[in-house]
Design a protein around this motif. Structure first.
Motif, PDB file in Angstrom:
ATOM      1  N   HIS A   1      -3.435  16.239  -1.554  1.00 55.61           N
ATOM      2  CA  HIS A   1      -2.805  16.163  -0.375  1.00 55.61           C
ATOM      3  C   HIS A   1      -3.797  15.613   0.423  1.00 55.61           C
ATOM      4  N   PRO A   2      -4.159  14.346   0.485  1.00 54.73           N
ATOM      5  CA  PRO A   2      -5.423  13.665   1.182  1.00 54.73           C
ATOM      6  C   PRO A   2      -5.235  13.629   2.698  1.00 54.73           C
ATOM      7  N   THR A   3      -4.122  13.619   3.139  1.00 52.21           N
ATOM      8  CA  THR A   3      -4.031  13.691   4.632  1.00 52.21           C
ATOM      9  C   THR A   3      -4.231  14.921   5.058  1.00 52.21           C
ATOM     10  N   GLN A   4      -3.900  15.908   4.605  1.00 52.17           N
ATOM     11  CA  GLN A   4      -3.900  17.193   5.062  1.00 52.17           C
ATOM     12  C   GLN A   4      -5.398  17.738   5.116  1.00 52.17           C
ATOM     13  N   ALA A   5      -6.023  17.282   3.947  1.00 48.90           N
ATOM     14  CA  ALA A   5      -7.496  17.739   3.640  1.00 48.90           C
ATOM     15  C   ALA A   5      -8.273  16.800   5.001  1.00 48.90           C
ATOM     16  N   LEU A   6      -7.567  15.532   5.237  1.00 48.94           N
ATOM     17  CA  LEU A   6      -8.399  14.763   6.240  1.00 48.94           C
ATOM     18  C   LEU A   6      -8.264  15.561   7.785  1.00 48.94           C
ATOM     19  N   LEU A   7      -7.102  15.898   7.790  1.00 52.71           N
ATOM     20  CA  LEU A   7      -6.905  16.679   9.360  1.00 52.71           C
ATOM     21  C   LEU A   7      -7.556  17.827   9.122  1.00 52.71           C
ATOM     22  N   ASP A   8      -7.826  18.590   8.235  1.00 49.95           N
ATOM     23  CA  ASP A   8      -8.515  19.976   8.119  1.00 49.95           C
ATOM     24  C   ASP A   8     -10.076  19.705   8.608  1.00 49.95           C
ATOM     25  N   LEU A   9     -10.503  18.343   7.965  1.00 50.31           N
ATOM     26  CA  LEU A   9     -11.964  17.978   8.161  1.00 50.31           C
ATOM     27  C   LEU A   9     -11.984  17.701   9.630  1.00 50.31           C
ATOM     28  N   TYR A  10     -11.006  17.147  10.019  1.00 48.08           N
ATOM     29  CA  TYR A  10     -11.246  16.532  11.525  1.00 48.08           C
ATOM     30  C   TYR A  10     -11.143  17.860  12.440  1.00 48.08           C
ATOM     31  N   THR A  11     -10.550  18.833  12.188  1.00 52.10           N
ATOM     32  CA  THR A  11     -10.128  20.064  12.988  1.00 52.10           C
ATOM     33  C   THR A  11     -11.633  20.701  13.005  1.00 52.10           C
ATOM     34  N   ILE A  12     -12.379  20.800  11.734  1.00 46.02           N
ATOM     35  CA  ILE A  12     -13.602  21.662  11.551  1.00 46.02           C
ATOM     36  C   ILE A  12     -14.595  20.722  12.380  1.00 46.02           C
ATOM     37  N   ARG A  13     -14.572  19.581  12.334  1.00 44.43           N
ATOM     38  CA  ARG A  13     -15.689  18.539  12.817  1.00 44.43           C
ATOM     39  C   ARG A  13     -15.566  18.677  14.549  1.00 44.43           C
ATOM     40  N   LYS A  14     -14.198  19.007  14.854  1.00 45.95           N
ATOM     41  CA  LYS A  14     -14.250  19.028  16.422  1.00 45.95           C
ATOM     42  C   LYS A  14     -14.693  20.475  16.827  1.00 45.95           C
ATOM     43  N   GLU A  15     -14.596  21.330  15.813  1.00 44.59           N
ATOM     44  CA  GLU A  15     -14.930  22.873  16.167  1.00 44.59           C
ATOM     45  C   GLU A  15     -16.448  22.832  16.263  1.00 44.59           C
ATOM     46  N   PHE A  16     -17.158  22.448  15.032  1.00 45.04           N
ATOM     47  CA  PHE A  16     -18.475  22.624  15.011  1.00 45.04           C
ATOM     48  C   PHE A  16     -19.474  21.428  15.251  1.00 45.04           C
ATOM     49  N   GLY A  17     -18.862  20.178  15.170  1.00 47.38           N
ATOM     50  CA  GLY A  17     -19.676  18.945  15.311  1.00 47.38           C
ATOM     51  C   GLY A  17     -20.261  18.396  14.031  1.00 47.38           C
ATOM     52  N   GLU A  18     -20.935  19.244  13.277  1.00 48.12           N
ATOM     53  CA  GLU A  18     -21.491  18.963  12.162  1.00 48.12           C
ATOM     54  C   GLU A  18     -20.732  19.496  10.884  1.00 48.12           C
ATOM     55  N   LEU A  19     -20.494  18.691   9.884  1.00 48.27           N
ATOM     56  CA  LEU A  19     -19.754  19.221   8.749  1.00 48.27           C
ATOM     57  C   LEU A  19     -20.896  19.899   7.610  1.00 48.27           C
ATOM     58  N   LYS A  20     -21.973  19.156   7.423  1.00 49.25           N
ATOM     59  CA  LYS A  20     -22.683  19.400   6.360  1.00 49.25           C
ATOM     60  C   LYS A  20     -23.440  21.150   6.627  1.00 49.25           C
TER      61      LYS A  20
ATOM     62  N   PRO B   1       0.953  -1.443  -0.003  1.00 51.86           N
ATOM     63  CA  PRO B   1       0.106   0.092  -0.002  1.00 51.86           C
ATOM     64  C   PRO B   1       0.653   1.110   0.074  1.00 51.86           C
ATOM     65  N   LEU B   2       0.305   2.288  -0.686  1.00 52.65           N
ATOM     66  CA  LEU B   2       0.966   3.605  -0.759  1.00 52.65           C
ATOM     67  C   LEU B   2       0.119   4.491  -0.296  1.00 52.65           C
ATOM     68  N   ILE B   3       0.982   5.676   0.428  1.00 52.57           N
ATOM     69  CA  ILE B   3      -0.042   6.713   1.103  1.00 52.57           C
ATOM     70  C   ILE B   3       0.619   8.056   0.381  1.00 52.57           C
ATOM     71  N   ASN B   4      -0.427   8.860  -0.003  1.00 52.67           N
ATOM     72  CA  ASN B   4       0.175  10.111  -0.700  1.00 52.67           C
ATOM     73  C   ASN B   4       0.433  11.020   0.414  1.00 52.67           C
ATOM     74  N   ALA B   5       1.514  11.742   0.575  1.00 51.31           N
ATOM     75  CA  ALA B   5       1.913  12.776   1.386  1.00 51.31           C
ATOM     76  C   ALA B   5       2.061  13.766   0.366  1.00 51.31           C
ATOM     77  N   GLY B   6       1.440  13.995  -0.788  1.00 50.73           N
ATOM     78  CA  GLY B   6       1.516  15.275  -1.501  1.00 50.73           C
ATOM     79  C   GLY B   6       2.248  14.955  -2.650  1.00 50.73           C
ATOM     80  N   ASP B   7       1.348  15.187  -3.840  1.00 49.91           N
ATOM     81  CA  ASP B   7       2.150  14.916  -5.292  1.00 49.91           C
ATOM     82  C   ASP B   7       1.879  16.253  -6.109  1.00 49.91           C
ATOM     83  N   GLY B   8       2.616  16.892  -6.290  1.00 49.99           N
ATOM     84  CA  GLY B   8       2.469  18.111  -7.187  1.00 49.99           C
ATOM     85  C   GLY B   8       1.400  18.937  -6.690  1.00 49.99           C
ATOM     86  N   ASN B   9       0.536  19.474  -7.709  1.00 46.45           N
ATOM     87  CA  ASN B   9      -0.352  20.215  -7.225  1.00 46.45           C
ATOM     88  C   ASN B   9      -1.770  19.307  -7.362  1.00 46.45           C
ATOM     89  N   ASN B  10      -1.641  18.185  -7.116  1.00 46.86           N
ATOM     90  CA  ASN B  10      -2.605  17.170  -7.672  1.00 46.86           C
ATOM     91  C   ASN B  10      -3.614  17.062  -6.170  1.00 46.86           C
TER      92      ASN B  10
END
Length: 299
Positions: free
Chosen positions: A136-155, A125-134
């Motif tokens: 950066h999935p784990t950064q987006a996941l941690l962003d979502l996680y941070t927002i969810r902790k703040e607001f509870g609901e994302l939708k 298995p390979l995990i993308n830690a950032g490829d070009g300007n294509n």
């Protein structure tokens, strides 16, 4: 591990990941954050290689902390002191480490498309830690996680992503993941820094500040030699999150930034650790998120 399972456990991007899988990773990250012990060796005996063909501080160390907390054996590869300097291809480097017995690889690289091709040619298995300007999935996941902790609901939340969208893999991963979760994403970018191929609403800086989440991007002025801005100060004046602009942000809203930060360019120095800022919390949350991603790849 057969090819189908390897593909399922790899994380190449969020554009094609189902909403349910994104939510599952966020839930698992919450589980890991709640664990009282720093070390939970569920991956004892597993070998993970961090293969960074591009410089990194937060992402590389965050992955390494996550790996060690899970009990994995960590191999850190740096292109600057490797046979890549002798002309070895990225594929040969990855295949070399695979041949030595690694169980998974974390990869950051500049060329777009190489990672997807690699994933079809290796058996770990390979995990993308950032490829070009294509992506950066784990950064987006941690962003979502941070927002969810703040607001509870994302939708239903509105997120404005401001800055050099053209060269931002963070903006792309966030756009695709946030839309899957029912969030309203808007971009704000100077002329020459917009990504015209992305179907997204662009707003003015004043409109962008009327959001639940104001996410600033690093200004990559080195990529804009013939850009509209001659100096960093000029960019700050027109598109930076200044103290004056921050005063108009709603009381409940938060400020985010994927880092590294150009202080007093895209965001004023005093705002980096302002009560509305969640920048260092994002970094903190990245460990739990990456634990979830690594566990998915190897458990």
């Amino acid at each position: 591990m057969n090819e189908t399972i390897v593909k399922q456990r790899s994380l190449l991007g969020l554009k094609d990941m189902p909403q349910e899988e994104i939510t599952e990773l966020l839930e698992r990250a919450a589980y890991w954050e709640a664990q009282p012990d720093k070390l939970t060796p569920v991956l004892q005996g597993k070998f993970v290689a961090n293969m960074f063909f591009e410089n990194s501080t937060r992402t590389r160390f965050s992955f390494e902390v996550a790996q060690k907390r899970l009990g994995a054996e960590v191999l850190n590869f740096s292109a600057a002191v490797s046979s890549v300097q002798k002309g070895e291809s990225i594929y040969d480097t990855v295949r070399t480490l695979e041949s030595m017995g690694i169980d998974a690889g974390i990869i950051r690289l500049k060329p777009i498309g190489v990672l997807a091709e690699l994933a079809t040619r290796v058996k770990v298995p390979l995990i993308n830690a950032g490829d070009g300007n294509n992506e950066h999935p784990t950064q987006a996941l941690l962003d979502l996680y941070t927002i969810r902790k703040e607001f509870g609901e994302l939708k239903g939340l509105t997120v404005s992503i401001i800055g050099d969208v053209l060269h931002s893999r963070v903006a792309r991963s966030n756009l695709w993941a946030m839309r899957k979760l029912g969030m309203n994403v808007r971009f704000c970018a100077p002329p020459g820094m917009a990504a015209s191929e992305l179907d997204v609403q662009y707003v003015t800086i004043e409109e962008a500040l009327k959001s639940d989440v104001v996410m600033m991007l690093r200004v990559q002025l080195e990529r804009h030699e013939n850009g509209v801005f001659q100096t960093a100060g000029e960019y700050r004046e027109q598109y930076g999150l200044t103290v004056e602009r921050a005063a108009s942000i709603a009381d409940h809203a938060i400020i985010m930034h994927p880092a590294p930060i150009n202080r007093d360019v895209e965001i004023d120095d005093v705002l980096v650790e302002h009560p509305k800022s969640r920048i260092f919390q994002q970094m903190q949350n990245g460990v739990a998120v990456r634990m979830a991603v690594i566990e998915r790849a190897l458990a």
